[in-house]
Design a protein around this motif. Structure first.
Motif, PDB file in Angstrom:
ATOM      1  N   GLU A  16     -16.856  38.666 -52.269  1.00 54.55           N
ATOM      2  CA  GLU A  16     -16.753  38.375 -50.832  1.00 54.55           C
ATOM      3  C   GLU A  16     -18.111  37.946 -50.271  1.00 54.55           C
ATOM      4  N   LYS A  17     -19.181  38.601 -50.704  1.00 56.62           N
ATOM      5  CA  LYS A  17     -20.519  38.246 -50.232  1.00 56.62           C
ATOM      6  C   LYS A  17     -20.873  36.807 -50.632  1.00 56.62           C
ATOM      7  N   ILE A  18     -20.568  36.440 -51.872  1.00 57.76           N
ATOM      8  CA  ILE A  18     -20.845  35.075 -52.334  1.00 57.76           C
ATOM      9  C   ILE A  18     -20.003  34.071 -51.554  1.00 57.76           C
ATOM     10  N   ALA A  19     -18.734  34.419 -51.300  1.00 57.00           N
ATOM     11  CA  ALA A  19     -17.860  33.517 -50.548  1.00 57.00           C
ATOM     12  C   ALA A  19     -18.398  33.290 -49.135  1.00 57.00           C
ATOM     13  N   ARG A  20     -18.904  34.338 -48.512  1.00 56.65           N
ATOM     14  CA  ARG A  20     -19.423  34.205 -47.148  1.00 56.65           C
ATOM     15  C   ARG A  20     -20.760  33.458 -47.116  1.00 56.65           C
ATOM     16  N   GLU A  21     -21.682  33.839 -48.032  1.00 57.23           N
ATOM     17  CA  GLU A  21     -23.039  33.294 -47.959  1.00 57.23           C
ATOM     18  C   GLU A  21     -23.158  31.904 -48.586  1.00 57.23           C
ATOM     19  N   LYS A  22     -22.666  31.728 -49.778  1.00 60.56           N
ATOM     20  CA  LYS A  22     -22.874  30.455 -50.468  1.00 60.56           C
ATOM     21  C   LYS A  22     -21.806  29.420 -50.137  1.00 60.56           C
ATOM     22  N   LEU A  23     -20.574  29.859 -49.990  1.00 63.67           N
ATOM     23  CA  LEU A  23     -19.482  28.914 -49.746  1.00 63.67           C
ATOM     24  C   LEU A  23     -19.129  28.795 -48.271  1.00 63.67           C
ATOM     25  N   LYS A  24     -19.801  29.603 -47.440  1.00 64.48           N
ATOM     26  CA  LYS A  24     -19.581  29.583 -45.983  1.00 64.48           C
ATOM     27  C   LYS A  24     -18.100  29.793 -45.626  1.00 64.48           C
ATOM     28  N   MET A  25     -17.475  30.709 -46.330  1.00 66.91           N
ATOM     29  CA  MET A  25     -16.063  31.017 -46.050  1.00 66.91           C
ATOM     30  C   MET A  25     -15.997  32.189 -45.081  1.00 66.91           C
ATOM     31  N   SER A  26     -14.887  32.286 -44.377  1.00 69.63           N
ATOM     32  CA  SER A  26     -14.693  33.412 -43.462  1.00 69.63           C
ATOM     33  C   SER A  26     -13.221  33.814 -43.481  1.00 69.63           C
ATOM     34  N   THR A  27     -12.956  34.993 -42.963  1.00 64.89           N
ATOM     35  CA  THR A  27     -11.587  35.489 -42.892  1.00 64.89           C
ATOM     36  C   THR A  27     -10.850  34.738 -41.792  1.00 64.89           C
ATOM     37  N   PRO A  28      -9.636  34.251 -42.053  1.00 64.47           N
ATOM     38  CA  PRO A  28      -8.911  33.513 -41.012  1.00 64.47           C
ATOM     39  C   PRO A  28      -8.502  34.440 -39.871  1.00 64.47           C
ATOM     40  N   GLU A  29      -8.361  33.852 -38.720  1.00 63.97           N
ATOM     41  CA  GLU A  29      -7.941  34.615 -37.539  1.00 63.97           C
ATOM     42  C   GLU A  29      -6.469  34.987 -37.701  1.00 63.97           C
ATOM     43  N   PRO A  30      -6.074  36.133 -37.132  1.00 67.40           N
ATOM     44  CA  PRO A  30      -4.672  36.548 -37.271  1.00 67.40           C
ATOM     45  C   PRO A  30      -3.691  35.528 -36.704  1.00 67.40           C
ATOM     46  N   ALA A  31      -4.076  34.781 -35.701  1.00 66.19           N
ATOM     47  CA  ALA A  31      -3.161  33.800 -35.103  1.00 66.19           C
ATOM     48  C   ALA A  31      -2.904  32.638 -36.063  1.00 66.19           C
ATOM     49  N   ARG A  32      -3.828  32.366 -36.952  1.00 67.24           N
ATOM     50  CA  ARG A  32      -3.683  31.258 -37.907  1.00 67.24           C
ATOM     51  C   ARG A  32      -3.092  31.707 -39.232  1.00 67.24           C
ATOM     52  N   THR A  33      -2.752  32.975 -39.348  1.00 66.71           N
ATOM     53  CA  THR A  33      -2.229  33.515 -40.604  1.00 66.71           C
ATOM     54  C   THR A  33      -0.714  33.461 -40.607  1.00 66.71           C
ATOM     55  N   ILE A  34      -0.148  32.935 -41.679  1.00 69.92           N
ATOM     56  CA  ILE A  34       1.317  32.870 -41.833  1.00 69.92           C
ATOM     57  C   ILE A  34       1.678  33.701 -43.043  1.00 69.92           C
ATOM     58  N   VAL A  35       2.628  34.607 -42.865  1.00 69.07           N
ATOM     59  CA  VAL A  35       3.067  35.443 -43.962  1.00 69.07           C
ATOM     60  C   VAL A  35       4.407  34.929 -44.446  1.00 69.07           C
ATOM     61  N   ALA A  36       4.501  34.609 -45.701  1.00 70.38           N
ATOM     62  CA  ALA A  36       5.740  34.102 -46.283  1.00 70.38           C
ATOM     63  C   ALA A  36       6.527  35.271 -46.850  1.00 70.38           C
ATOM     64  N   ALA A  37       7.781  35.369 -46.492  1.00 63.85           N
ATOM     65  CA  ALA A  37       8.636  36.440 -46.989  1.00 63.85           C
ATOM     66  C   ALA A  37       9.119  36.069 -48.377  1.00 63.85           C
ATOM     67  N   GLY A  38       9.082  37.041 -49.270  1.00 60.96           N
ATOM     68  CA  GLY A  38       9.535  36.808 -50.636  1.00 60.96           C
ATOM     69  C   GLY A  38      11.051  36.824 -50.735  1.00 60.96           C
ATOM     70  N   VAL A  39      11.576  36.072 -51.676  1.00 58.35           N
ATOM     71  CA  VAL A  39      13.024  36.003 -51.885  1.00 58.35           C
ATOM     72  C   VAL A  39      13.333  36.783 -53.149  1.00 58.35           C
ATOM     73  N   ALA A  40      14.248  37.724 -53.058  1.00 55.29           N
ATOM     74  CA  ALA A  40      14.625  38.537 -54.220  1.00 55.29           C
ATOM     75  C   ALA A  40      15.481  37.713 -55.171  1.00 55.29           C
ATOM     76  N   PRO A  41      15.246  37.832 -56.455  1.00 56.85           N
ATOM     77  CA  PRO A  41      16.047  37.047 -57.419  1.00 56.85           C
ATOM     78  C   PRO A  41      17.459  37.564 -57.546  1.00 56.85           C
TER      79      PRO A  41
END
Length: 89
Positions: free
Chosen positions: A64-89
């Motif tokens: 996580e530290k490398i992702a934030r510092e070197k790759l300039k990544m951040s955690t997405p905001e909750p409003a931009r997060t989409i949760v996909a529901a799984g389909v049971a086989p």
């Protein structure tokens, strides 16, 4: 009788030389075996060290530290997060 004694002496000398040769070969093979076993132990130690190093480098906080510092990544905001529901086989 003298010929028989001479023949037996030659046979005994041949057996003695064969015994010495066999013992020498056995000692050399045993030394080689011990050297290979020592090498195997060294490789086991190195493998353990490499596994420890791998587990250290792959810890989630470090990634996580490398992702934030070197790759300039951040955690997405909750409003931009989409949760996909799984389909049971």
């Amino acid at each position: 009788m003298t010929r028989l004694n001479l023949l037996l002496l030659i046979i005994a000398a041949g057996c003695a030389l064969a015994t010495v040769t066999a013992q020498h070969t056995a000692r050399k093979l045993f030394q080689a075996l011990e050297a290979e076993q020592d090498h195997a132990r060294q490789l086991d130690v190195e493998f353990g060290q490499l596994q420890l190093e791998l587990s250290t480098w792959a810890t989630p906080p470090r990634i996580e530290k490398i992702a934030r510092e070197k790759l300039k990544m951040s955690t997405p905001e909750p409003a931009r997060t989409i949760v996909a529901a799984g389909v049971a086989p």
